[in-house]
Design a protein around this motif. Structure first.
Motif, PDB file in Angstrom:
ATOM      1  N   ALA A  23       0.852  -1.193   0.000  1.00  0.00           N
ATOM      2  CA  ALA A  23       0.000   0.000   0.000  1.00  0.00           C
ATOM      3  C   ALA A  23       0.882   1.236   0.000  1.00  0.00           C
ATOM      4  N   LEU A  24       0.848   1.978  -1.095  1.00  0.00           N
ATOM      5  CA  LEU A  24       1.582   3.238  -1.196  1.00  0.00           C
ATOM      6  C   LEU A  24       0.666   4.349  -0.689  1.00  0.00           C
ATOM      7  N   CYS A  25       1.059   4.982   0.396  1.00  0.00           N
ATOM      8  CA  CYS A  25       0.173   5.916   1.103  1.00  0.00           C
ATOM      9  C   CYS A  25       0.814   7.293   1.252  1.00  0.00           C
ATOM     10  N   HIS A  26      -0.061   8.288   1.318  1.00  0.00           N
ATOM     11  CA  HIS A  26       0.361   9.648   1.656  1.00  0.00           C
ATOM     12  C   HIS A  26      -0.272  10.008   2.998  1.00  0.00           C
ATOM     13  N   PHE A  27       0.562  10.391   3.961  1.00  0.00           N
ATOM     14  CA  PHE A  27       0.094  10.778   5.291  1.00  0.00           C
ATOM     15  C   PHE A  27       0.362  12.258   5.508  1.00  0.00           C
ATOM     16  N   MET A  28      -0.611  12.934   6.121  1.00  0.00           N
ATOM     17  CA  MET A  28      -0.482  14.350   6.460  1.00  0.00           C
ATOM     18  C   MET A  28      -0.850  14.541   7.933  1.00  0.00           C
ATOM     19  N   GLU A  29       0.030  15.224   8.659  1.00  0.00           N
ATOM     20  CA  GLU A  29      -0.300  15.594  10.031  1.00  0.00           C
ATOM     21  C   GLU A  29      -0.905  16.985  10.020  1.00  0.00           C
ATOM     22  N   THR A  30      -2.102  17.112  10.580  1.00  0.00           N
ATOM     23  CA  THR A  30      -2.806  18.391  10.633  1.00  0.00           C
ATOM     24  C   THR A  30      -3.105  18.752  12.085  1.00  0.00           C
ATOM     25  N   ASP A  31      -3.685  19.894  12.287  1.00  0.00           N
ATOM     26  CA  ASP A  31      -4.070  20.320  13.642  1.00  0.00           C
ATOM     27  C   ASP A  31      -5.120  19.379  14.224  1.00  0.00           C
ATOM     28  N   ASP A  32      -5.863  18.694  13.349  1.00  0.00           N
ATOM     29  CA  ASP A  32      -6.915  17.776  13.804  1.00  0.00           C
ATOM     30  C   ASP A  32      -6.438  16.331  13.887  1.00  0.00           C
ATOM     31  N   GLY A  33      -5.153  16.101  13.665  1.00  0.00           N
ATOM     32  CA  GLY A  33      -4.638  14.746  13.713  1.00  0.00           C
ATOM     33  C   GLY A  33      -4.095  14.303  12.365  1.00  0.00           C
ATOM     34  N   TRP A  34      -4.000  12.992  12.192  1.00  0.00           N
ATOM     35  CA  TRP A  34      -3.419  12.417  10.979  1.00  0.00           C
ATOM     36  C   TRP A  34      -4.498  12.088   9.953  1.00  0.00           C
ATOM     37  N   ASN A  35      -4.215  12.405   8.693  1.00  0.00           N
ATOM     38  CA  ASN A  35      -5.045  11.983   7.567  1.00  0.00           C
ATOM     39  C   ASN A  35      -4.189  11.162   6.616  1.00  0.00           C
ATOM     40  N   TYR A  36      -4.821  10.270   5.886  1.00  0.00           N
ATOM     41  CA  TYR A  36      -4.055   9.482   4.922  1.00  0.00           C
ATOM     42  C   TYR A  36      -4.865   9.268   3.652  1.00  0.00           C
ATOM     43  N   THR A  37      -4.146   9.038   2.570  1.00  0.00           N
ATOM     44  CA  THR A  37      -4.734   8.663   1.292  1.00  0.00           C
ATOM     45  C   THR A  37      -3.943   7.476   0.742  1.00  0.00           C
ATOM     46  N   VAL A  38      -4.623   6.459   0.284  1.00  0.00           N
ATOM     47  CA  VAL A  38      -3.952   5.334  -0.372  1.00  0.00           C
ATOM     48  C   VAL A  38      -3.850   5.670  -1.853  1.00  0.00           C
TER      49      VAL A  38
END
Length: 352
Positions: free
Chosen positions: A22-37
């Motif tokens: 699974a190639l994923c993109h993770f972003m840390e934001t003020d609301d926590g972690w988001n990810y996209t596969v």
């Protein structure tokens, strides 16, 4: 500190379905972690490699090390093919490897598929060997996904994964609690193989069977189910304790599958009953077993949520990608409340 990461997560489970990427993109934001596969796929093992993995616990020391090397080389070829031509290259690989020996009471656990070889043959920094630090600290080294459940899937009251073994995580008194529940696809596929099938599609064979009360009672009385606190299962336990119960029963394969499905559903229902909240996310190959889900819905008291196919199939690869990020940041990725270790830890070996 970076807020954005591209990571390739890899997972090879005890049910031997193949290598999940699974190639994923993770972003840390003020609301926590988001990810996209960005992309995900499962690559089945060839027959020889699958057979060697299935019988790995009986190999000589030399053949075991040889398998470690051969698996890693196969994984590297697959990863290079998977990534070929992609615009986005991962910052690193986070590889679970393939568990062969898991005996935390004896202080040992082994995940093969050399991270050094992966890094060398792909040219990509590789994080691997996530479990051994926790085991050295007196923990179970499993399950590891609960911190991902907490930070990526925390909107659900409980998370249940149905792979070779089943495990559950949930919040209790403000902390994340998790443990292995029972055998799942490893046992179901073992019986399906006796019928000449790789697995029981939708639980259709089990649906036709009849519960063997004697076998069901024997399975439910196994000592593991009386243990409390942090606990985990391994293939050695399945081979030595669970499988003989199935083999020694005179029932038909159809009836054994029906009985086993009932047993799994009963154990899952017991593990989730009485927990705070109503919703339970169910992932892993067992989520596709229609009959097992029907029995769990009947016996349990949670609202079962089956997510999209990508999350069903690749949640563990996604979470191991995330565990790799936490390791590379030097943060805690293994929780003592989950594993029973003497302290939280940051697990994972890094090969550049």
């Amino acid at each position: 500190m970076k807020l954005s990461y591209y990571v390739l997560g890899t997972m090879s489970g005890t049910s031997l379905d193949g290598l999940d990427l699974a190639l994923c993109h993770f972003m840390e934001t003020d609301d926590g972690w988001n990810y996209t596969v960005l992309s995900a796929a499962t690559f089945p093992y060839d027959g020889d490699l699958r057979e060697r993995l299935a019988g790995a616990t009986g190999l000589s020391a030399y053949d075991f090390v040889r398998l470690d090397v051969d698996l890693a080389r196969s994984m590297a070829r697959t990863i290079n093919r998977f990534l070929s031509g992609r615009v986005v290259a991962p910052d690193f690989i986070a590889s679970h490897g393939h568990t062969i020996f898991h005996q935390p009471a004896a202080g040992l656990t082994s995940q093969i598929g050399s991270g050094a070889i992966l890094a060398a043959l792909t040219g990509i920094t590789t994080v691997c060997d996530f479990r051994t630090v926790d085991v050295a600290l007196g923990g179970q080294g499993a399950p590891l996904v609960p911190i991902g459940d907490e930070l990526l899937f925390g909107r659900y009251d409980a998370c249940l994964n149905l792979g070779g073994f089943s495990n559950i995580s949930f919040r209790k008194e403000g902390r994340r609690v998790a443990f292995d529940v029972s055998p799942c696809n490893m046992a179901l596929n073992y019986l399906a193989n006796r019928a000449g099938l790789p697995f029981d599609p939708d639980g259709g064979i089990a649906r036709k069977g009849t519960v063997d009360g004697t076998l069901l009672e024997r399975l439910n009385r196994l000592g593991f189910y009386r243990q409390t606190g942090a606990k985990s299962l391994g293939k050695e336990w399945f081979d030595a304790v669970f499988r003989p119960c199935l083999d020694e029963s005179a029932s038909s394969v159809e009836d054994k599958l029906r009985t086993l499905t009932e047993h799994i559903a009963l154990q899952l229902a017991a593990a989730s009953r009485g927990r705070d909240g109503e919703t339970m996310l169910v992932t892993g190959g067992g989520a596709r077993n229609v009959y097992l889900m029907e029995r769990l819905g009947k016996l349990g008291n949670k609202i079962i949520i089956i997510p999209d196919e990508q999350t069903i199939d690749f949640k563990e690869a996604i979470i191991f990608a995330f565990l790799g990020i936490i390791r590379m940041r030097g943060e805690i990725n293994c929780l003592q409340d989950v594993t029973g270790a003497c302290r939280n830890s940051c697990g994972g070996a890094v090969y550049l």
